[in-house]
Design a protein around this motif. Structure first.
Motif, PDB file in Angstrom:
ATOM      1  N   ALA A 155       1.050  -1.239   0.249  1.00 26.68           N
ATOM      2  CA  ALA A 155      -0.072  -0.139  -0.007  1.00 26.68           C
ATOM      3  C   ALA A 155       1.133   1.172   0.029  1.00 26.68           C
ATOM      4  N   GLN A 156       0.482   2.163  -0.755  1.00 31.18           N
ATOM      5  CA  GLN A 156       1.279   3.446  -0.805  1.00 31.18           C
ATOM      6  C   GLN A 156       0.404   4.681  -1.094  1.00 31.18           C
ATOM      7  N   SER A 157       0.957   5.678  -0.655  1.00 34.09           N
ATOM      8  CA  SER A 157       0.343   7.000  -1.026  1.00 34.09           C
ATOM      9  C   SER A 157       0.924   7.442  -2.417  1.00 34.09           C
ATOM     10  N   PRO A 158      -0.098   8.334  -2.997  1.00 29.32           N
ATOM     11  CA  PRO A 158       0.387   8.751  -4.174  1.00 29.32           C
ATOM     12  C   PRO A 158       1.982   9.031  -4.544  1.00 29.32           C
ATOM     13  N   ASP A 159       2.347   9.525  -3.595  1.00 34.38           N
ATOM     14  CA  ASP A 159       4.110   9.710  -4.009  1.00 34.38           C
ATOM     15  C   ASP A 159       4.784   8.694  -3.217  1.00 34.38           C
ATOM     16  N   ARG A 160       4.600   7.494  -3.242  1.00 33.95           N
ATOM     17  CA  ARG A 160       5.133   6.102  -3.014  1.00 33.95           C
ATOM     18  C   ARG A 160       5.588   6.074  -1.568  1.00 33.95           C
ATOM     19  N   LEU A 217       6.724   4.519   7.677  1.00 38.80           N
ATOM     20  CA  LEU A 217       7.355   5.491   8.686  1.00 38.80           C
ATOM     21  C   LEU A 217       7.663   4.962   9.940  1.00 38.80           C
ATOM     22  N   ASP A 218       8.798   5.053  10.279  1.00 41.38           N
ATOM     23  CA  ASP A 218       9.305   4.498  11.598  1.00 41.38           C
ATOM     24  C   ASP A 218       8.900   3.017  11.725  1.00 41.38           C
ATOM     25  N   GLY A 219       9.296   2.143  10.778  1.00 40.39           N
ATOM     26  CA  GLY A 219       8.815   0.733  10.981  1.00 40.39           C
ATOM     27  C   GLY A 219       7.424   0.451  10.957  1.00 40.39           C
ATOM     28  N   GLY A 220       6.632   1.115  10.457  1.00 42.55           N
ATOM     29  CA  GLY A 220       5.081   0.792  10.380  1.00 42.55           C
ATOM     30  C   GLY A 220       4.480   1.444   9.174  1.00 42.55           C
ATOM     31  N   MET A 221       3.432   1.414   9.138  1.00 43.28           N
ATOM     32  CA  MET A 221       2.339   2.105   8.015  1.00 43.28           C
ATOM     33  C   MET A 221       1.836   3.333   8.732  1.00 43.28           C
ATOM     34  N   PRO A 222       1.843   4.571   7.778  1.00 43.63           N
ATOM     35  CA  PRO A 222       1.553   5.827   8.469  1.00 43.63           C
ATOM     36  C   PRO A 222      -0.040   5.978   8.056  1.00 43.63           C
ATOM     37  N   SER A 252       4.117  11.920   5.464  1.00 44.51           N
ATOM     38  CA  SER A 252       5.595  11.748   5.380  1.00 44.51           C
ATOM     39  C   SER A 252       5.838  10.247   5.626  1.00 44.51           C
ATOM     40  N   GLY A 253       7.096   9.889   5.057  1.00 50.11           N
ATOM     41  CA  GLY A 253       7.632   8.565   5.315  1.00 50.11           C
ATOM     42  C   GLY A 253       9.199   8.360   5.154  1.00 50.11           C
ATOM     43  N   ASP A 254       9.669   7.227   5.527  1.00 48.20           N
ATOM     44  CA  ASP A 254      11.132   7.198   5.378  1.00 48.20           C
ATOM     45  C   ASP A 254      11.134   5.729   4.513  1.00 48.20           C
ATOM     46  N   ALA A 255      10.141   5.309   4.141  1.00 51.68           N
ATOM     47  CA  ALA A 255      10.273   3.948   3.367  1.00 51.68           C
ATOM     48  C   ALA A 255       9.511   4.223   2.042  1.00 51.68           C
ATOM     49  N   HIS A 256       9.782   4.110   0.710  1.00 55.45           N
ATOM     50  CA  HIS A 256       8.996   4.112  -0.468  1.00 55.45           C
ATOM     51  C   HIS A 256       9.013   2.934  -1.262  1.00 55.45           C
ATOM     52  N   ALA A 257       7.779   2.713  -1.991  1.00 58.44           N
ATOM     53  CA  ALA A 257       7.800   1.716  -3.026  1.00 58.44           C
ATOM     54  C   ALA A 257       8.610   1.901  -4.187  1.00 58.44           C
ATOM     55  N   PRO A 258       9.043   0.958  -4.761  1.00 58.76           N
ATOM     56  CA  PRO A 258       9.941   1.142  -5.911  1.00 58.76           C
ATOM     57  C   PRO A 258       9.073   1.925  -7.175  1.00 58.76           C
ATOM     58  N   ALA A 259       9.770   2.478  -7.936  1.00 58.62           N
ATOM     59  CA  ALA A 259       8.912   3.142  -9.146  1.00 58.62           C
ATOM     60  C   ALA A 259       8.831   2.024 -10.107  1.00 58.62           C
ATOM     61  N   LEU A 260       7.521   1.781 -10.754  1.00 56.02           N
ATOM     62  CA  LEU A 260       7.371   0.723 -11.892  1.00 56.02           C
ATOM     63  C   LEU A 260       7.772   1.194 -13.027  1.00 56.02           C
ATOM     64  N   ASP A 261       8.833   0.738 -13.765  1.00 54.04           N
ATOM     65  CA  ASP A 261       9.126   1.532 -14.756  1.00 54.04           C
ATOM     66  C   ASP A 261       8.166   1.122 -16.226  1.00 54.04           C
ATOM     67  N   ALA A 262       8.686   1.550 -17.390  1.00 56.78           N
ATOM     68  CA  ALA A 262       7.923   1.256 -18.524  1.00 56.78           C
ATOM     69  C   ALA A 262       7.666  -0.135 -18.859  1.00 56.78           C
ATOM     70  N   ARG A 263       8.466  -0.974 -18.388  1.00 55.62           N
ATOM     71  CA  ARG A 263       8.114  -2.469 -18.456  1.00 55.62           C
ATOM     72  C   ARG A 263       6.604  -3.096 -17.941  1.00 55.62           C
ATOM     73  N   TRP A 264       6.264  -2.155 -16.667  1.00 49.19           N
ATOM     74  CA  TRP A 264       5.062  -2.351 -16.026  1.00 49.19           C
ATOM     75  C   TRP A 264       3.978  -1.873 -16.755  1.00 49.19           C
ATOM     76  N   ARG A 265       2.681  -2.724 -16.767  1.00 48.64           N
ATOM     77  CA  ARG A 265       1.552  -2.060 -17.501  1.00 48.64           C
ATOM     78  C   ARG A 265       0.276  -2.292 -16.334  1.00 48.64           C
ATOM     79  N   LEU A 266      -0.413  -1.307 -16.316  1.00 52.87           N
ATOM     80  CA  LEU A 266      -1.412  -1.174 -15.364  1.00 52.87           C
ATOM     81  C   LEU A 266      -2.644  -1.891 -16.015  1.00 52.87           C
ATOM     82  N   THR A 267      -3.020  -3.063 -15.499  1.00 54.06           N
ATOM     83  CA  THR A 267      -3.967  -4.252 -16.138  1.00 54.06           C
ATOM     84  C   THR A 267      -5.295  -4.107 -15.286  1.00 54.06           C
ATOM     85  N   GLN A 268      -5.399  -3.544 -14.096  1.00 50.94           N
ATOM     86  CA  GLN A 268      -6.671  -3.473 -13.441  1.00 50.94           C
ATOM     87  C   GLN A 268      -6.704  -2.255 -12.370  1.00 50.94           C
TER      88      GLN A 268
END
Length: 174
Positions: free
Chosen positions: A4-9, A13-18, A132-148
């Protein structure tokens, strides 16, 4: 991979989800139940003890610090979880335990980055919040497609907690 992520990935935060989003927790359980889950040590430690190991899933904890002779590693293994020294060993342990039909990488940020080149599926809950957070999801590059997207990529569900969210499925050809 699933997160799960915010729009800015932001994912942590501090070892938990914000945030607290019961609908996402249900989605996570529905998707991962019956499949191996691979996680880093800090993700493992972020779960309350009563939820460790995650039931009805082979739990694989990847850690450079929990070696075979370590008391902390023994404590993790005593719960029924498998300890692996690195991501590759974690995938091997998943294969040994349950095969590799579907293995979920469930965090944290470092493990997601390591999984990007082998993963072909990312289940992402986008939570419409500015945190705010100290951990971020990876950016999914052009190889990835939103399918659903549920609802559509422009729509949102509203949780009982008042948070807006949507579930997205991203796929990458093998």
């Amino acid at each position: 991979m699933i997160w799960a992520q915010s729009p800015d990935r932001v994912i942590g935060l501090d070892g938990g989800m914000p945030w607290h989003l019961p609908e996402d927790l249900k989605h996570f359980k529905d998707r991962t139940l019956g499949h191996p889950v691979v996680m880093g040590r800090r993700t493992w430690e972020s779960f309350p003890e009563r939820f460790r190991p995650l039931p009805d899933r082979t739990n694989i904890v990847v850690s450079r610090t929990l070696d075979a002779d370590d008391a902390a590693g023994d404590a993790v293994r005593a719960t029924g979880a498998v300890v692996a020294a690195d991501f590759g060993a974690g995938l091997h342990a998943a294969s040994e335990a349950d095969g590799l039909d579907l293995v979920w990488v469930i965090g944290g940020a470092t493990l997601y980055e390591q999984a990007l080149d082998v993963a072909t599926l990312a289940e992402v809950t986008v939570i419409d919040t500015d945190v705010s957070g100290d951990a971020h999801a990876p950016a999914l590059d052009a190889r990835w497609r939103l399918t659903q997207a549920d609802p559509s990529p422009d729509g949102w569900h509203t949780s009982a907690e008042g948070l807006r969210y949507r579930f997205e499925r991203w796929e990458r050809p093998a």
